[in-house]
Scaffold this motif. Structure first.
Motif, short mmCIF file in Angstrom:
data_model
loop_
_atom_site.label_atom_id
_atom_site.label_comp_id
_atom_site.label_asym_id
_atom_site.label_seq_id
_atom_site.Cartn_x
_atom_site.Cartn_y
_atom_site.Cartn_z
N SER A 1 0.83 -1.20 0.00
CA SER A 1 0.00 0.00 0.00
C SER A 1 0.86 1.25 0.00
O SER A 1 1.81 1.35 0.78
N PRO A 2 0.55 2.24 -0.85
CA PRO A 2 1.32 3.49 -0.84
C PRO A 2 1.10 4.32 0.41
O PRO A 2 1.82 5.29 0.65
N ASP A 3 0.12 3.93 1.24
CA ASP A 3 -0.18 4.68 2.46
C ASP A 3 0.56 4.15 3.68
O ASP A 3 0.52 4.77 4.74
N VAL A 4 1.24 3.01 3.54
CA VAL A 4 1.80 2.32 4.71
C VAL A 4 3.31 2.51 4.80
O VAL A 4 4.04 2.24 3.84
N THR A 5 3.76 2.97 5.97
CA THR A 5 5.20 3.03 6.24
C THR A 5 5.58 2.18 7.45
O THR A 5 6.76 1.97 7.72
#
Length: 223
Positions: A208-212
């Protein structure tokens, strides 16, 4: 070496683990001690290099019934006593520089055979690639991956997008997995049937591009 376990299920897992270690050519099974309690496997003993340490961990993912693994094997490089930290550092710098999927922001430091990776990257696969690049260098005892992901704005439907990706994956029963996103952290709860499925669900969330940051709380229920 066989260590007594508490119940029949643990005894079965213990036998399966020993058989899989014997079946794994990268591992000297005679050097590995196995203990099982309530489905949790603990490996101890000494191995000749970090590659063998990792191979033992990977072997556990192929055994049915394991709920969790603690790899407490100690790496004693038997064929690389002459390798210095400076030697490891030079090779690490070279492989990190020449790997196409590792950004130039990644740095390495070597101390007492331990390679520490630092820096910031955009994606978890880049962080994992950096770890894989250095883990097989001769003389490495362990790898400490302290690379972080660059924070970014979070979309309102981040959790729903991860749920959709989980449902598309044929290896997973997404109906038993719950997803929440708090800031840039994805939290997975519920249960899966194996360690492989737990790892796979985590990989889906990391995409996901939202997850770090990932908090994988999935329980393993093999039966």
């Amino acid at each position: 070496m066989i260590i007594a376990t508490r119940n029949r299920s643990d005894n079965k897992i213990h036998s399966l683990v020993l058989a899989e270690l014997e079946w794994t050519p990268e591992v000297d099974a005679a050097e590995v001690q196995v203990e099982v309690e309530a489905g949790v496997v603990t490996l101890s003993g000494e191995v000749g290099d970090y590659f063998e340490y990792l191979a033992a961990s990977r072997a556990m993912r192929r055994v049915h019934g394991i709920a969790a693994v603690f790899n407490r094997l100690t790496v004693i490089p038997r064929s690389a006593r002459w390798v210095t930290d400076a030697d490891i550092g030079r090779v690490a710098e070279r492989v990190l520089t020449w790997s196409a999927n590792i950004p130039g922001s990644v740095r390495s430091k070597v101390e007492a055979g331990c390679v520490t990776l630092t820096g910031q990257v955009d994606w978890d696969f880049q962080r994992e690639a950096a770890e894989r690049a250095v883990e097989n260098i001769r003389g490495v005892h362990t790898v400490r991956n302290e690379i972080t992901l660059i924070p970014r704005p979070v979309s309102e439907d981040a959790a729903e997008q991860i749920k959709s990706a989980l449902s598309r994956n044929p290896q997973l029963d997404a109906g038993h997995i719950r997803v929440s996103v708090l800031g840039n952290t994805a939290v997975l709860t519920g249960y899966v049937k194996s360690l492989v499925q737990k790892t796979q669900a985590g990989a889906v969330a990391w995409a996901s591009p939202d997850v770090t940051t990932l908090d994988n709380r999935l329980n393993v229920r093999p039966y």
